[in-house]
Motif scaffolding. Structure first.
Motif, PDB file in Angstrom:
ATOM      1  N   PRO A  45       0.825  -1.209   0.000  1.00  0.00           N
ATOM      2  CA  PRO A  45       0.000   0.000   0.000  1.00  0.00           C
ATOM      3  C   PRO A  45       0.862   1.263   0.000  1.00  0.00           C
ATOM      4  N   LYS A  46       0.313   2.328  -0.535  1.00  0.00           N
ATOM      5  CA  LYS A  46       1.047   3.589  -0.615  1.00  0.00           C
ATOM      6  C   LYS A  46       1.487   4.077   0.768  1.00  0.00           C
ATOM      7  N   GLU A  47       0.667   3.770   1.772  1.00  0.00           N
ATOM      8  CA  GLU A  47       0.990   4.200   3.129  1.00  0.00           C
ATOM      9  C   GLU A  47       2.282   3.539   3.620  1.00  0.00           C
ATOM     10  N   ALA A  48       2.461   2.279   3.277  1.00  0.00           N
ATOM     11  CA  ALA A  48       3.676   1.572   3.689  1.00  0.00           C
ATOM     12  C   ALA A  48       4.886   2.107   2.933  1.00  0.00           C
ATOM     13  N   ALA A  50       5.307   5.038   1.743  1.00  0.00           N
ATOM     14  CA  ALA A  50       5.604   6.398   2.192  1.00  0.00           C
ATOM     15  C   ALA A  50       6.419   6.444   3.477  1.00  0.00           C
ATOM     16  N   THR A  51       6.476   5.338   4.212  1.00  0.00           N
ATOM     17  CA  THR A  51       7.249   5.321   5.452  1.00  0.00           C
ATOM     18  C   THR A  51       8.739   5.163   5.209  1.00  0.00           C
ATOM     19  N   GLN A  53      11.647   6.559   2.666  1.00  0.00           N
ATOM     20  CA  GLN A  53      11.911   7.528   1.609  1.00  0.00           C
ATOM     21  C   GLN A  53      12.598   6.898   0.402  1.00  0.00           C
ATOM     22  N   GLN A  56       9.950   5.081  -1.595  1.00  0.00           N
ATOM     23  CA  GLN A  56       9.130   6.061  -2.298  1.00  0.00           C
ATOM     24  C   GLN A  56       9.883   6.643  -3.495  1.00  0.00           C
TER      25      GLN A  56
END
Length: 202
Positions: A45-48, A50-51, A53, A56
């Protein structure tokens, strides 16, 4: 005769496997092959993402790389599969892609091709060999021809991995591929092109 076709299918979270795949691609092309460089779809998921850098950044930087499809493996004479080591096993992203190959497998479209793998881990004993062995379980079921590098070149006595090619990141995304890893990747690419070419005319 048309060039030997090599598919390089990999998953990379922060860029290490991507760098390895790029080296394999350039070496395979230099050996005369037609190459498809493909990354598998990201499942996290994008949330994971984003943690982290580096994760990302790599997702954004690698957006231009085409996403792998079963047709890429069907098309190829030889296939190089890349995955980071996840607890000594194949990353879920690559495993999910392999699991989509059932229809091609049932049609016999994955058999009699040359296959080999490459991986990376944070530590020298971080499961590199077990990851490659786990990856190769799928190749056995495909009826593929496993083409590990073994000790078929002097560079293998330096990089020390007869199962494929591996890299130790040391837990940092800033550790570049060393001379031994670059040479080992080139050797693996040349070997897979050579064996795949022989299988084509057998």
């Amino acid at each position: 005769m048309s060039p030997t076709k090599i598919a390089i299918v990999y998953y990379s979270a922060t860029g290490t496997l991507h760098a390895m795949a790029e080296r394999l691609a350039s070496s395979a092309r230099a050996a005369g092959a037609e190459v498809r460089l493909r990354q598998v779809a990201e499942l996290a998921p994008k949330e994971a993402i984003a943690t982290n850098q580096a994760w990302q950044d790599h997702v954004e930087a690698s957006g231009h790389i085409e996403t792998a499809s079963p047709d890429d493996v069907i098309w190829a004479d030889g296939v190089l599969l890349g995955t980071p080591s996840r607890f000594g096993n194949v990353a879920s992203q690559l495993k999910q892609f392999l699991d989509t190959l059932g229809p091609a497998w049932s049609n016999g479209e994955l058999a009699n091709k040359a296959y080999a793998g490459f991986t990376a881990s944070q530590t020298a004993h971080g499961g590199q060999e077990s990851t490659l062995l786990a990856l190769y379980n799928s190749v056995y079921h495909f009826g593929g021809i496993l083409v590990p590098p073994g000790y078929t070149d002097e560079v293998k006595f330096t990089d020390g991995n007869p199962y494929g090619v591996s890299h130790v990141t040391g837990g940092s995304n800033d550790v570049p591929l060393g001379t031994a890893e670059v040479a080992a990747l080139s050797h693996l690419a040349e070997r897979i092109v050579d064996v795949a070419s022989r299988l084509r005319v057998a």
